[in-house]
Design an enzyme around this catalytic site. Sequence first.
Site, short mmCIF file in Angstrom:
data_model
loop_
_atom_site.label_atom_id
_atom_site.label_comp_id
_atom_site.label_asym_id
_atom_site.label_seq_id
_atom_site.Cartn_x
_atom_site.Cartn_y
_atom_site.Cartn_z
N LYS A 132 1.58 4.28 -2.88
CA LYS A 132 1.43 5.71 -2.58
C LYS A 132 2.73 6.46 -2.87
O LYS A 132 2.72 7.57 -3.43
CB LYS A 132 1.03 5.90 -1.12
CG LYS A 132 -0.37 5.38 -0.77
CD LYS A 132 -1.45 6.13 -1.50
CE LYS A 132 -2.83 5.73 -1.04
NZ LYS A 132 -3.91 6.42 -1.78
N TYR A 153 0.83 -1.21 0.00
CA TYR A 153 0.00 0.00 0.00
C TYR A 153 0.86 1.26 0.00
O TYR A 153 0.65 2.18 -0.81
CB TYR A 153 -0.92 -0.02 1.23
CG TYR A 153 -1.75 1.23 1.41
CD1 TYR A 153 -2.99 1.36 0.78
CD2 TYR A 153 -1.32 2.27 2.23
CE1 TYR A 153 -3.77 2.50 0.96
CE2 TYR A 153 -2.09 3.41 2.41
CZ TYR A 153 -3.31 3.52 1.77
OH TYR A 153 -4.06 4.65 1.95
#
Length: 220
Positions: free
Chosen positions: A128, A124
């Site tokens: 990002k 994750y």
Amino acid sequence: MNTRTALLAGATGLVGGHLLDRLLADPRYTRVTALTRRPLARAHDKLDVRVVDFTALAQHDVPTVDDVYCTLGTTIKKAGSQESFRAVDQHHTLAVARHALAAGASGIALCSSIGADPDARTFYLRVKGDTEREVIALGYRRTQIFRPSLLLGDRAERRPGERAMTTLAPVLAPVLVGPLRPYRPITADRLAAAMLTSLTTAEPGSDVYAYDAITELANR
């Protein structure tokens, strides 16, 4: 500043919804174009809703705008796979940023995440971080990146883990001090306020904001 136009991607999400409200109420913006995957159940004299396929954004007409606000995002569970998650959070975001830049935009505000890093251990946060790096590389005159921790607010979708953390937030926040202070939760509306304040007042360059800076901007 009295005749600015904005492009918003992610208007149906938690932060995007608050941003849309603020953009429509802000007299500095005369038009707000919302790129969405489904129709919005609202109307406003300044609002231009365009239902698009983010995987084929080049086939859609992206209007000339001054500022871009991007709050696109999903979860791996909802997306169904890591590949699909990256498609939304990274590839769709970059598609919006590229097309808006080509359409004349000079500033972009991106909602990212605390801990975002291309070399992060978690998938994750790597996504990002990759997204941040590629958006900065596009060369906007003003690039504003926001890295909130837990976002508080009423979501249209149920996220049990976030619901539990939201309940604990008032207890946890006071003990998150020192190096843990950036992990304090923040309401989605305050983040939206900070993004709007930042992009309408930013000098040319790239800036990254975490909890304290976001809070300061939201209070202006």
